[in-house]
Every structure is written in C-alpha cells, then in structure tokens.
Design an enzyme around this catalytic site. Sequence first.
Site, PDB file in Angstrom:
ATOM      1  CB  ALA A 246      -0.949  -0.024   1.193  1.00  0.00           C
ATOM      2  N   GLY A 247       1.749   1.320  -1.008  1.00  0.00           N
ATOM      3  CA  GLY A 247       2.530   2.539  -1.249  1.00  0.00           C
ATOM      4  C   GLY A 247       1.748   3.413  -2.218  1.00  0.00           C
TER       5      GLY A 247
ATOM      6  CE  LYS B  89       7.256   4.075 -15.468  1.00  0.00           C
ATOM      7  NZ  LYS B  89       7.036   3.541 -14.198  1.00  0.00           N
TER       8      LYS B  89
ATOM      9  CG  ASN C  28      12.484   7.966 -11.777  1.00  0.00           C
ATOM     10  OD1 ASN C  28      11.801   8.413 -12.670  1.00  0.00           O
ATOM     11  ND2 ASN C  28      12.001   7.150 -10.882  1.00  0.00           N
TER      12      ASN C  28
HETATM   13  O1  PAF Z   1       8.996   6.721 -10.807  1.00  0.00           O
HETATM   14  C1  PAF Z   1       8.192   7.641 -11.052  1.00  0.00           C
HETATM   15  O2  PAF Z   1       8.144   8.686 -10.403  1.00  0.00           O
HETATM   16  C2  PAF Z   1       7.174   7.437 -12.177  1.00  0.00           C
HETATM   17  O3  PAF Z   1       7.414   6.184 -12.731  1.00  0.00           O
HETATM   18  C3  PAF Z   1       7.172   8.490 -13.287  1.00  0.00           C
HETATM   19  C4  PAF Z   1       6.280   8.025 -14.421  1.00  0.00           C
HETATM   20  C5  PAF Z   1       8.559   8.758 -13.793  1.00  0.00           C
HETATM   21  C6  PAF Z   1       6.505   9.766 -12.833  1.00  0.00           C
HETATM   22  O4  PAF Z   1       7.211  10.455 -11.862  1.00  0.00           O
END
Ligand code: PAF
Length: 305
Positions: free
Chosen positions: A8-9, A182, A190
């Site tokens: 539940a994050g 992804k 990030n």
């Molecule tokens: O890790 C994250 O924060 C998310 O995957 C994303 C899509 C980059 C949005 O901040």
Amino acid sequence: MDVVIAGAGSIGLLFGSFLAEKGHRVTFLVRRAEQAERLVKEGLVKYRNGLEVSRQEVKAILNEADIPEDAFIIVAVKTGGITEVVNKLRSLPNPLLFIQNGLSHYEMAMNLDATSRSMAFATVEHGAERLGDNMVAHHGIGFTKIAVGRGIETDFRWFETLQSEVFPVEFHPNAEKLLLRKVIVNCLINPLTAILLQKNGELLRNRQSKELFDQLYDEIMAVFPEMKTELPYDQASEICRRTASNTSSMLTDRMRGNRMEIDAIVGALIRKAEARGGALPMLSIFEKLLVAMDGAGGLKRSWED
Ligand code: PAF
C-alpha cells in the site's frame, strides 16, 4: 471482483482507489497492523490538486492465508520488497499482476513454481504520492500499460473496465519490451529529478535540465534504436509534462532518506546496454552521483550531520 493489492505505497493506494470506485472489493495485504487499521477505519482517500476527490471503503489483511480464494492479486510493492511478497504468494494459483519499476522482477516472477497461473506485468506513468497510510495524491494522469507474461489475456482484460479519462489503460503485446520502455522512461526522469531536486515538469522548463534530458534520450536511443518507435521523444517528454507537478519516486526516496531504486532502474539499463556491447556514459555518471547520495539519511539529515 475481489482484488488483493500486496503493498500500500503510492501506486498500490492509487490503484486501490480506482478499483474501489468501480465497485471492486479491494483488500490490501500490508505488513503493519497500524496501516491495516487506518485503511479499514478511515477508508482509502484520494486527493487531486489538494482536494479530497474520493474516499473508499477497503479491507486490509496482514496474512496471505486470508486472501479470498478467487481474488485477483496485484503485487505493488517496490523492487526491494518483492522477494518477500513473491515467496508468500508462491503456492497460490491466483492470477498475478506485477507493477514494479525496473526489469529484475520479470524473471523472478516468470520462474515462480505454479506454472499454470496467469501472470502479467504493468507499467504505470501516473504521478502518485503516498501522503499517509491511507492517503494518496494523484499528481498526474498517465497510461497503465499491461502485457501478459504467461497464461491467458482474458484473465486480465477486465482491467479495461477501469478505463477513463483519468485512468487510461492499454494492452501491450510484449512484456519484456514494455518493461524496457518503462525503464527508459524512469532513467530519463528519475535520476535527473533526484540529482537536481526538481519536479518532473522542471526537466522541460529549465533550459539546462532539458538539455540533459535531451542528451540522455539521444544517448539511450543510440544503444537501443529499436525503442525509438516504442518511446518516441515526444512521448517521453509528454510523460514529464503530464506529471509536471509530481515528485519522482527517486526524488521522494532521496528526500525521505529511503534507498533509491538505483540498481533496479539505472543499473538495469546500463547492464542491458553493456550486454549488447553499448555504453551509456552519461547515465553511468548519474548512477555514481546517485549511489554517492543514497542512504545519506535524507536530505535534511545528510546536510546537518
Ligand atoms: O517513478 C516515477 O516517479 C514514475 O514512474 C514516473 C512516471 C517517472 C513519474 O514520476
């Protein structure tokens, strides 16, 4: 349908909220009794633009033995917690949907013993922030993309019933490609946001940050040219734009003094590049910077010490 969400994050809570809004019976499998109590007593609350937009009744359990028999299970823990959860769910036959950053969970999941069960992988491009044990802020709309790794797609097609303007869902034919796409998105957003202490939108607004973002995109696509059609530049920057007000998961971890998902995201892509004889020098420098920052006990503490 009974849906159990392990973890539940931010993403688990966000998914739970959308599922419960559509009438599904949502149960969270959590580790802390305190969190379970709060979810059950106060409900699951979602905020958008600082306003409460939904409060849903949910259940919470601490033990996998209490998972309802026909439940659909979503594994929404971070990569660091996945081994523990996978070991708990190992003997169950229920279909599983994994939502993690990175690539490492793919093989672990596909090697699970109960070979007959269906298994799928999702990537999530929403901006989400966990505000408390039962509270999540939805900071940006993004696609949920699902690819079946094993078994039958119909076990997961029901997910399309969640489809809405604020929760777009899409199926993808290839789980490994989807996860790689992804990982590239995460590598673009990030590390830069965590190092520069910027929200996602700043990466496009700040000229220097955008230059770094653009150079990194070119560096990655030079090694993975086949991913240019999976993730054209405009799509990558669109994810930043849609989640402009979001604090990326890596920056959130850095600010809270939690371990960042450096190896699962950045290390994974560098290794994949090396495996095909390529190099990602810029991303490798970002990796070193992140490792140096990691575990420093949060921004405030590392500064004060
Ligand atoms: O890790 C994250 O924060 C998310 O995957 C994303 C899509 C980059 C949005 O901040």
